[in-house]
Enzyme design. Structure first.
Site, PDB file in Angstrom:
ATOM      1  N   GLY A  97       0.885  -1.319  -0.386  1.00  0.00           N
ATOM      2  CA  GLY A  97      -0.502   0.251  -0.124  1.00  0.00           C
ATOM      3  C   GLY A  97       0.680   0.993   0.465  1.00  0.00           C
ATOM      4  O   GLY A  97       1.546   1.414   0.976  1.00  0.00           O
ATOM      5  N   ALA A  98       0.536   2.022  -0.935  1.00  0.00           N
ATOM      6  CA  ALA A  98       1.939   3.187  -1.532  1.00  0.00           C
ATOM      7  C   ALA A  98       1.376   4.238  -1.185  1.00  0.00           C
ATOM      8  O   ALA A  98       1.271   5.592  -1.801  1.00  0.00           O
ATOM      9  CB  ALA A  98       2.760   3.464  -2.726  1.00  0.00           C
ATOM     10  N   ASN A 135      -0.804   7.170   1.205  1.00  0.00           N
ATOM     11  CA  ASN A 135      -0.744   8.162   2.012  1.00  0.00           C
ATOM     12  C   ASN A 135       0.608   7.669   3.226  1.00  0.00           C
ATOM     13  O   ASN A 135       1.504   8.880   4.172  1.00  0.00           O
ATOM     14  CB  ASN A 135      -1.666   8.860   2.857  1.00  0.00           C
ATOM     15  CG  ASN A 135      -1.907  10.034   1.719  1.00  0.00           C
ATOM     16  OD1 ASN A 135      -1.456  10.759   1.199  1.00  0.00           O
ATOM     17  ND2 ASN A 135      -3.115  10.229   2.016  1.00  0.00           N
ATOM     18  N   VAL A 136      -0.209   6.634   4.378  1.00  0.00           N
ATOM     19  CA  VAL A 136       0.855   5.993   5.435  1.00  0.00           C
ATOM     20  C   VAL A 136       2.031   5.530   4.705  1.00  0.00           C
ATOM     21  O   VAL A 136       3.330   5.085   5.384  1.00  0.00           O
ATOM     22  CB  VAL A 136      -0.331   4.850   5.842  1.00  0.00           C
ATOM     23  CG1 VAL A 136       0.463   4.348   7.032  1.00  0.00           C
ATOM     24  CG2 VAL A 136      -1.202   6.066   6.385  1.00  0.00           C
ATOM     25  N   GLY A 137       1.304   4.091   4.144  1.00  0.00           N
ATOM     26  CA  GLY A 137       2.880   3.347   3.470  1.00  0.00           C
ATOM     27  C   GLY A 137       4.218   4.520   2.526  1.00  0.00           C
ATOM     28  O   GLY A 137       5.288   3.493   3.028  1.00  0.00           O
ATOM     29  N   ASN A 176     -11.779  -3.592   3.175  1.00  0.00           N
ATOM     30  CA  ASN A 176     -10.827  -3.909   3.373  1.00  0.00           C
ATOM     31  C   ASN A 176     -10.161  -4.765   4.038  1.00  0.00           C
ATOM     32  O   ASN A 176      -9.201  -5.735   3.750  1.00  0.00           O
ATOM     33  CB  ASN A 176      -9.961  -2.686   4.714  1.00  0.00           C
ATOM     34  CG  ASN A 176     -10.143  -1.606   4.027  1.00  0.00           C
ATOM     35  OD1 ASN A 176     -10.569  -1.159   2.747  1.00  0.00           O
ATOM     36  ND2 ASN A 176     -10.456  -0.363   4.529  1.00  0.00           N
ATOM     37  N   HIS A 214      -9.130   0.043  18.898  1.00  0.00           N
ATOM     38  CA  HIS A 214      -8.837   1.810  17.540  1.00  0.00           C
ATOM     39  C   HIS A 214      -9.927   1.899  17.570  1.00  0.00           C
ATOM     40  O   HIS A 214     -10.781   2.098  15.948  1.00  0.00           O
ATOM     41  CB  HIS A 214      -7.678   1.674  16.701  1.00  0.00           C
ATOM     42  CG  HIS A 214      -7.738   2.355  16.005  1.00  0.00           C
ATOM     43  ND1 HIS A 214      -6.868   3.885  16.429  1.00  0.00           N
ATOM     44  CD2 HIS A 214      -7.710   2.708  14.530  1.00  0.00           C
ATOM     45  CE1 HIS A 214      -6.841   4.386  15.972  1.00  0.00           C
ATOM     46  NE2 HIS A 214      -7.106   4.370  14.490  1.00  0.00           N
ATOM     47  N   ARG A 260     -15.040   4.042  11.366  1.00  0.00           N
ATOM     48  CA  ARG A 260     -13.815   2.791  10.825  1.00  0.00           C
ATOM     49  C   ARG A 260     -14.406   1.377  10.322  1.00  0.00           C
ATOM     50  O   ARG A 260     -13.710   0.445   9.466  1.00  0.00           O
ATOM     51  CB  ARG A 260     -12.266   2.684  11.674  1.00  0.00           C
ATOM     52  CG  ARG A 260     -11.323   3.817  12.362  1.00  0.00           C
ATOM     53  CD  ARG A 260     -10.738   3.085  13.230  1.00  0.00           C
ATOM     54  NE  ARG A 260      -9.972   4.783  13.713  1.00  0.00           N
ATOM     55  CZ  ARG A 260     -10.156   5.172  14.659  1.00  0.00           C
ATOM     56  NH1 ARG A 260     -11.247   5.753  14.942  1.00  0.00           N
ATOM     57  NH2 ARG A 260      -9.421   6.379  14.370  1.00  0.00           N
TER      58      ARG A 260
HETATM   59  P1  A3D Z   1      -4.597   6.370   1.062  1.00  0.00           P
HETATM   60  O1  A3D Z   1      -3.973   6.981   0.942  1.00  0.00           O
HETATM   61  O2  A3D Z   1      -5.721   6.021   0.178  1.00  0.00           O
HETATM   62  O3  A3D Z   1      -3.803   4.688   0.595  1.00  0.00           O
HETATM   63  C1  A3D Z   1      -3.930   3.542   0.559  1.00  0.00           C
HETATM   64  C2  A3D Z   1      -3.142   2.809  -1.151  1.00  0.00           C
HETATM   65  O4  A3D Z   1      -3.854   1.258  -0.564  1.00  0.00           O
HETATM   66  C3  A3D Z   1      -3.873   3.033  -2.534  1.00  0.00           C
HETATM   67  O5  A3D Z   1      -2.195   3.703  -2.699  1.00  0.00           O
HETATM   68  C4  A3D Z   1      -4.203   1.903  -2.952  1.00  0.00           C
HETATM   69  O6  A3D Z   1      -3.873   2.007  -4.538  1.00  0.00           O
HETATM   70  C5  A3D Z   1      -3.263   0.831  -2.130  1.00  0.00           C
HETATM   71  N1  A3D Z   1      -4.306  -0.788  -2.238  1.00  0.00           N
HETATM   72  C6  A3D Z   1      -5.596  -1.109  -2.169  1.00  0.00           C
HETATM   73  N2  A3D Z   1      -6.001  -2.341  -2.598  1.00  0.00           N
HETATM   74  C7  A3D Z   1      -4.371  -2.671  -2.682  1.00  0.00           C
HETATM   75  C8  A3D Z   1      -4.019  -4.058  -2.970  1.00  0.00           C
HETATM   76  N3  A3D Z   1      -4.579  -5.234  -2.550  1.00  0.00           N
HETATM   77  N4  A3D Z   1      -2.594  -4.262  -3.116  1.00  0.00           N
HETATM   78  C9  A3D Z   1      -1.808  -3.145  -2.685  1.00  0.00           C
HETATM   79  N5  A3D Z   1      -2.273  -2.188  -2.714  1.00  0.00           N
HETATM   80  C10 A3D Z   1      -4.020  -1.337  -2.327  1.00  0.00           C
HETATM   81  O7  A3D Z   1      -4.557   5.673   2.411  1.00  0.00           O
HETATM   82  P2  A3D Z   1      -3.792   5.679   3.723  1.00  0.00           P
HETATM   83  O8  A3D Z   1      -2.689   4.992   3.447  1.00  0.00           O
HETATM   84  O9  A3D Z   1      -4.541   7.229   4.280  1.00  0.00           O
HETATM   85  O10 A3D Z   1      -4.545   4.520   4.966  1.00  0.00           O
HETATM   86  C11 A3D Z   1      -3.982   3.658   4.454  1.00  0.00           C
HETATM   87  C12 A3D Z   1      -4.920   2.135   5.633  1.00  0.00           C
HETATM   88  O11 A3D Z   1      -4.809   2.687   6.483  1.00  0.00           O
HETATM   89  C13 A3D Z   1      -6.589   2.516   5.546  1.00  0.00           C
HETATM   90  O12 A3D Z   1      -7.550   1.824   5.843  1.00  0.00           O
HETATM   91  C14 A3D Z   1      -6.518   3.858   6.721  1.00  0.00           C
HETATM   92  O13 A3D Z   1      -7.568   3.407   7.741  1.00  0.00           O
HETATM   93  C15 A3D Z   1      -5.589   2.763   7.950  1.00  0.00           C
HETATM   94  N6  A3D Z   1      -5.319   3.422   8.668  1.00  0.00           N
HETATM   95  C16 A3D Z   1      -4.601   3.283   9.852  1.00  0.00           C
HETATM   96  C17 A3D Z   1      -4.937   3.996  10.970  1.00  0.00           C
HETATM   97  C18 A3D Z   1      -4.243   3.296  12.804  1.00  0.00           C
HETATM   98  O14 A3D Z   1      -3.967   4.115  13.467  1.00  0.00           O
HETATM   99  C19 A3D Z   1      -4.742   2.199  12.469  1.00  0.00           C
HETATM  100  C20 A3D Z   1      -4.004   5.422  10.441  1.00  0.00           C
HETATM  101  C21 A3D Z   1      -4.671   5.327   9.500  1.00  0.00           C
HETATM  102  C22 A3D Z   1      -4.723   5.073   8.722  1.00  0.00           C
END
Ligand code: A3D
Length: 305
Positions: free
Chosen positions: A7-8, A10-12, A93, A173, A86
């Site tokens: 997952g590249a 925002n977080v990744g 997810n 969470h 969430r």
């Molecule tokens: P976002 O920036 O949308 O990035 C998610 C990435 O996942 C996108 O680039 C997608 O293309 C990619 N993706 C989707 N499906 C697949 C797949 N099958 N294989 C590989 N890549 C895929 O989201 P984000 O980075 O902001 O957040 C990602 C997740 O983390 C979400 O579910 C958020 O709710 C979660 N999150 C959790 C916390 C906690 O504190 C637990 C905090 C922030 C975000």
């Protein structure tokens, strides 16, 4: 050491940057969107001559490149939008995380999984059920983020530096998280001695809603600077075998009288993953809140089968 981040978004991507900035490990960044991970990896690599990164990063859609990972971080999935909880993310997810577990497990038999995708406790449990690596190698990131949020708000309210505040947030969470007021000290003094009950309650409530507050302000997407920092703390503890106590979502087998779910508890983390879960003596109201939080997670597990 090799860390794969699936997952590249925002977080990744932010997590990849933190790993490189601290020279922690080589990184493989994977995303389902064609060329997205490759583009972000090239961009990060171009910063290396300026920032002095010593490790390498590769971006790909091909899971084969994750082969031999020491740690696999799952940050793929939909983030919440305003008015979403969430838990609203569960079906989509769950499919995404299931697909990732299937595709990574065969290439990295000994990897530790760190789950970030929401709903966090449900998907940490799901990852435990789907993999055969055992509960010590499945860590859900959230408790240290919620703890940091509680600390930030207390620090602002009391005008005290963060390092003088000791606290932990346990539980799920979500809305039933349990900021441990009984274990919170400010410059060595109990929180209840330096702040009145009304203000403590307000800060506890704001901590529970902090993620949602940021989602509403952003309008699209959710927080990522602090989640990536919290995730980094876990990776650093594993790679440097720090044996640090980090509140994390762990699969419970009777600790605190809770089993059959994953929930935020104090966990000692080092090489190998979760070394042990600490069972603190909690006052009755906080133990009841923790059990209530477990019940909320289990109710949701039942609903989504
Ligand atoms: P976002 O920036 O949308 O990035 C998610 C990435 O996942 C996108 O680039 C997608 O293309 C990619 N993706 C989707 N499906 C697949 C797949 N099958 N294989 C590989 N890549 C895929 O989201 P984000 O980075 O902001 O957040 C990602 C997740 O983390 C979400 O579910 C958020 O709710 C979660 N999150 C959790 C916390 C906690 O504190 C637990 C905090 C922030 C975000």
């Amino acid at each position: 050491m090799k860390i794969s981040i699936i997952g590249a978004g925002n977080v990744g991507a932010m997590l990849a940057e933190r790993i490189l900035a601290k020279n922690l490990a080589d990184v493989v960044l994977v995303d389902i969107v064609a060329d997205l991970a490759k583009a972000k990896a090239y961009d990060l690599m171009d910063a290396a001559p300026i920032m002095g990164y010593k490790n390498r990063i590769r971006g790909t859609e091909d899971y084969k490149e994750t082969e031999g990972s020491d740690i696999i971080v799952i940050t793929a999935g939909l983030p919440r939008r305003p008015v979403m909880s969430r838990d609203d993310l569960i079906e989509k997810n769950k499919k995404i995380v299931g697909h990732i577990l299937e595709n990574t497990a065969g290439f990295s038999a000994n990897a530790i999984f760190v789950i970030v995708t929401n709903p966090l406790d449900l998907l940490t449990w799901f990852a435990h059920k789907r993999t055969k690596c055992g509960r010590k190698k499945i860590i859900g990131m959230a408790g240290n983020l919620d703890t940091a949020r509680f600390k930030t708000l207390l620090s602002e309210e009391l005008s005290v530096p963060y390092d003088l505040i000791e606290t932990f947030v346990l539980g799920s969470h979500g809305d039933t998280m349990v900021p441990l007021v009984s274990r919170t000290t400010v410059d060595g003094k109990p929180l209840t001695g330096v702040l009145d009950e009304k203000h403590i309650k307000e800060i506890v409530e704001r901590t529970k809603k902090r993620g949602g507050e940021i989602v509403s302000l952003l309008k699209s997407g959710s927080a990522y600077f602090s989640p990536s920092a919290a995730c980094y703390e876990i990776l650093e503890a594993i790679i440097n075998d720090m044996r640090k106590v980090i509140p994390s979502s762990c699969v419970l087998e009777g600790e605190y009288g809770i089993s059959d779910c994953a929930l935020g508890v104090p966990a000692q983390i080092g090489a190998g993953g979760i070394l042990r879960i600490l069972e603190w003596e909690l006052p009755k109201d906080e133990l009841d809140s923790l059990k209530n939080s477990a019940k909320a997670v289990k109710d949701m597990l039942k609903k989504c089968n």
